[in-house]
Design an enzyme around this catalytic site. Structure first.
Site, PDB file in Angstrom:
ATOM      1  N   ARG A   1       0.910  -1.182   0.038  1.00 26.93           N
ATOM      2  CA  ARG A   1       0.211   0.013   0.061  1.00 26.93           C
ATOM      3  C   ARG A   1       1.030   1.277   0.011  1.00 26.93           C
ATOM      4  O   ARG A   1       0.399   2.180  -0.700  1.00 26.93           O
ATOM      5  CB  ARG A   1      -0.926  -0.300   1.200  1.00 26.93           C
ATOM      6  CG  ARG A   1      -2.379  -0.595   1.024  1.00 26.93           C
ATOM      7  CD  ARG A   1      -3.140  -0.302   2.187  1.00 26.93           C
ATOM      8  NE  ARG A   1      -2.982  -1.476   2.962  1.00 26.93           N
ATOM      9  CZ  ARG A   1      -3.929  -2.167   3.740  1.00 26.93           C
ATOM     10  NH1 ARG A   1      -5.129  -2.008   3.498  1.00 26.93           N
ATOM     11  NH2 ARG A   1      -3.641  -3.071   4.657  1.00 26.93           N
TER      12      ARG A   1
ATOM     13  N   ASP B   1     -14.626 -14.513  11.703  1.00 28.02           N
ATOM     14  CA  ASP B   1     -13.313 -15.149  11.170  1.00 28.02           C
ATOM     15  C   ASP B   1     -13.703 -16.852  11.146  1.00 28.02           C
ATOM     16  O   ASP B   1     -13.369 -17.416  10.235  1.00 28.02           O
ATOM     17  CB  ASP B   1     -12.203 -14.883  11.968  1.00 28.02           C
ATOM     18  CG  ASP B   1     -10.879 -15.635  11.466  1.00 28.02           C
ATOM     19  OD1 ASP B   1     -10.471 -16.513  12.237  1.00 28.02           O
ATOM     20  OD2 ASP B   1     -10.146 -15.297  10.532  1.00 28.02           O
TER      21      ASP B   1
ATOM     22  N   LYS C   1     -13.953 -19.675   8.122  1.00 25.89           N
ATOM     23  CA  LYS C   1     -13.287 -20.890   8.004  1.00 25.89           C
ATOM     24  C   LYS C   1     -14.175 -22.035   7.972  1.00 25.89           C
ATOM     25  O   LYS C   1     -13.923 -23.061   7.390  1.00 25.89           O
ATOM     26  CB  LYS C   1     -12.334 -20.979   8.969  1.00 25.89           C
ATOM     27  CG  LYS C   1     -11.085 -19.787   8.979  1.00 25.89           C
ATOM     28  CD  LYS C   1     -10.616 -19.599  10.179  1.00 25.89           C
ATOM     29  CE  LYS C   1      -9.234 -18.663  10.146  1.00 25.89           C
ATOM     30  NZ  LYS C   1      -8.730 -18.214  11.534  1.00 25.89           N
TER      31      LYS C   1
ATOM     32  N   GLY D   1      -0.124 -16.217  12.646  1.00 26.72           N
ATOM     33  CA  GLY D   1       0.889 -15.892  12.788  1.00 26.72           C
ATOM     34  C   GLY D   1       1.843 -15.920  11.690  1.00 26.72           C
ATOM     35  O   GLY D   1       1.637 -16.682  10.477  1.00 26.72           O
TER      36      GLY D   1
END
Lengths: 449, 449
Positions: free
Chosen positions: B55, B209, B213, B323
């Site tokens: 960005r 979230d 999934k 992570g």
């Protein structure tokens, strides 16, 4: 629907030959026949069973007898056979039959760990040459996907360690000994009675089965060809109920572990022939592991494999490591993927052994020992014992002494040291006058230090 | 070396574009650059980073600034880009960029769960049309291989249930609340401080979230297109320290679970529009699970997914669910496989949604409830409460009553019943004169019955 004018299509089925109809083969045949609609959707073309090779025709196997044959070679060579599933086991004639199939460009799905542990190189070369696939998820850890994750999912990572409980027979025995306090012989007898151990349990209890799987896992993890001969192997037949008891006293249980480990090159070894390459340690032996280690709660005939990789960190795969239906699940997954490759023109990754890491001898392997000594109950014993450890450069972590009816029991847990230093220490301890006997030496794995 | 005169080869590299350089993108770039030798061996050709779309150009990212661009579209459209890694997240412009890449025949590796939960159909169609691959292991459960096992390893099996802890933020919070007894707000604040929760934690704590999934996992497990809108979703923001305490009193902990379950067709439903098809229940909510359930010991930011299949039985996959490096591991595995397909001419399996199983509404889902009531401390209360359960056909498993400073606490655990029966019961309880308040209702999952 098809690429490159490939002959397969919704009207042109993919022919499958199954070699062997034991527990696994029976389930594979059942699934191919019962799930044909689902399989057709997932492959893109129908999967048709061309035949099943068996040893004896006079057994009623519950399928159309026309499918059965004792001539496995003729079945493999049929023109309408595109894929071969080998679930007969053993080296011969499986080795030759798989080689023949691959050479003819027919993809092979196998569960044959003993064969793969020694002959993957030869078979993979045949597959490569003819552009066929060789799949073997079912060879390690039954239903649990571990081969495909190592080959494919971790293909962009760097694996440092693979530790697993990969033999259901020995895990059943050790779990039962841990729970009941029973001795090895009684538990083996019970395992045999329940069908968890075979009439001749040697391959399982002496660690041969686990060693074959360790060779396969290590080859995949380290991109190096590792064969069964490279695997240091000890079985569980010398584990006693006392071992389980002393393990519990230090917060551990005992498991037969397959350990595949990268041993980093020591920096600055001048004149080193290895040129600073990492080495691989591959070994199978019973070991204490702490109860808080994830593998310690894997009980009965379940298996689990812990993989440690540079970026992924720690992963664990758990499930049923043996049995007809679980193993057939792994076979069928490979079969669908092999069939899709035939249909769509793809290829499974071939053998990857470019790293060619040297095997570290067991003597160099760092590990910890749990040593159980029967000693004379008098002063100076601990000093003598401690002296031997010190003399061999092995640091002691804990010592526990308990008086017994005659003499005393001395249990020593060491810090990490090399196998050779620890083995030398144990040999020296056996020679001490104050040591009546070395009751047991069991390695300790899975601790933080 | 190459098939069908394919242009790639050891001298013709495969060009990679990376979109996004947050935590994951940074690690992907690092690995591509640091592990280039290993990657080259595993792919069969060099992987070359053509550029990274970001960005802002004014941030020092530790790589050659010539690689950076703010024009993601131009980067994707470069002729020397063969593979695109999308780790920017969000729906737009990721959706358009991925679509552009796939339409141009460039394979895509993505970690974008929100995009996939709603747009897999459209993206997969673009991939199919151009014979490109769409890989997304990194979209679910970070480093843990679960997408590839569901698509490939279990392609010959029949999945019945997938239950997972797939969100690290909420698992960290609930684990901490369980360990420390702290309340939700304080624990969320700590999670934010430690980096386990974002400044705006809504997507995680309200279950969005996990629901994305769950949609992806259900689609793969049941060969049916499931989108986020099909997923019943409740977050953890109403879970209190008292919930963790009452859970512990019945031998349970509380986890945010993603549950994807086959609901078998009831036999003999005359006139049923579904014609006896199985249905799919997909839901995300906090639930009590017994401490002996394998998922209960998954703590902190770790994830785990339990898969139950017809032949494989129960499998569990465990590891780091989030992570930079763990997620990058999953991205890299897909990248190597996509690159190999470019090199060898293979294809990943496309979207498989042939089963078209209907979604079962949440009301039909069988589950168990743990109901915590504040009641008047007098006779007849238990009778009144029990009466409501009975009236709605909900069977009670256990009841515990404890006197409190004012009134009493009544904790009821039910047997299985449908959501609608349980919801109606709770509504009726709230109306009872003797019930001061319905303090909390949390589902109970993972029990044997």
């Amino acid at each position: 629907m098809t690429d490159q004018g490939h002959p397969f299509g919704s009207d042109h089925p993919i022919g499958v030959a199954v070699l062997g109809m034991g527990n696994v083969g029976t389930e594979v045949v059942r699934i191919i026949q019962e799930q044909s609609q689902d399989l057709r959707q997932r492959v893109g073309a129908p999967l048709v069973l061309r035949g099943v090779a068996v040893r004896r025709l006079d057994v009623d196997r519950g399928i159309d007898p026309e499918l059965l044959t004792t001539d496995a070679r003729a079945l493999v060579n049929r023109e309408d056979v595109d894929l071969v599933v080998e679930v007969m086991g053993g080296i011969d004639p499986a080795r030759e039959l798989i080689g023949t199939a691959l050479t003819a460009g027919k993809s092979v799905v196998t569960a044959n760990k003993a064969l793969l542990a020694d002959y993957t190189g030869e078979l993979a070369a045949a597959a490569e040459h003819s552009r066929a696939d060789l799949y073997f998820e079912a060879a390690v850890a039954g239903a649990i996907p571990v081969v495909r994750p190592l080959i494919q999912s971790l293909s962009g990572d760097r694996v440092n360690r693979v530790v697993g409980i990969v033999n259901g027979t020995t895990n059943f025995i050790l779990s039962a000994m841990d729970e009941t306090g029973a001795d090895y012989s009684a538990t083996l007898a019970e395992a045999t009675r329940l069908g968890y151990a075979e009439a001749d349990p040697t391959a399982d209890v002496e660690g041969f089965d686990a060693a074959a799987k360790a060779a396969i896992l290590a080859s995949l993890a380290f991109h190096t060809r590792v064969t069964a001969a490279d695997v240091y192997r000890e079985g569980i037949s010398r584990i006693t109920s006392e071992d389980l008891e002393t393990a519990a006293a230090v917060g551990c249980t005992v498991k037969l572990l397959a350990i595949c480990e990268r041993v980093p090159a020591s920096p600055g070894e001048p004149g080193s022939a290895q040129g600073g390459k990492d080495r691989i340690s591959v070994r199978v032996y019973p070991a204490l592991i702490p109860r808080k280690h994830p593998l310690s709660s894997v009980s009965g005939a379940f298996n689990a494999v812990v993989v440690e990789a540079e970026n992924a960190g720690r992963l664990m795969f758990y499930g049923q490591g043996a049995g007809g239906a679980p193993t057939a699940s792994a076979v069928m997954g490979d079969l669908v993927m092999a069939a899709r490759n035939k249909f769509f023109g793809g290829r499974a990754p071939g053998e990857s052994v470019y790293a060619e890491l040297p095997i570290a001898p067991i003597g160099d392997t760092p590990t910890r020992y749990h040593v159980n000594l029967k000693v004379a109950d008098r002063t100076g014993v601990l000093q003598a014992v401690a002296g031997e450890f010190a003399q061999h450069g092995v640091s002691i972590s804990t010592v526990r002494q308990e008086g017994q009816d005659e003499g005393a029991r001395l249990v020593v847990v060491t810090h990490h040291a090399t196998e050779s230093a620890l083995a030398d220490t144990v040999a020296a301890l056996a020679e001490l006058e104050s040591v009546t006997s070395v009751t047991s030496v069991v390695r300790l794995e899975g601790t933080e230090e």
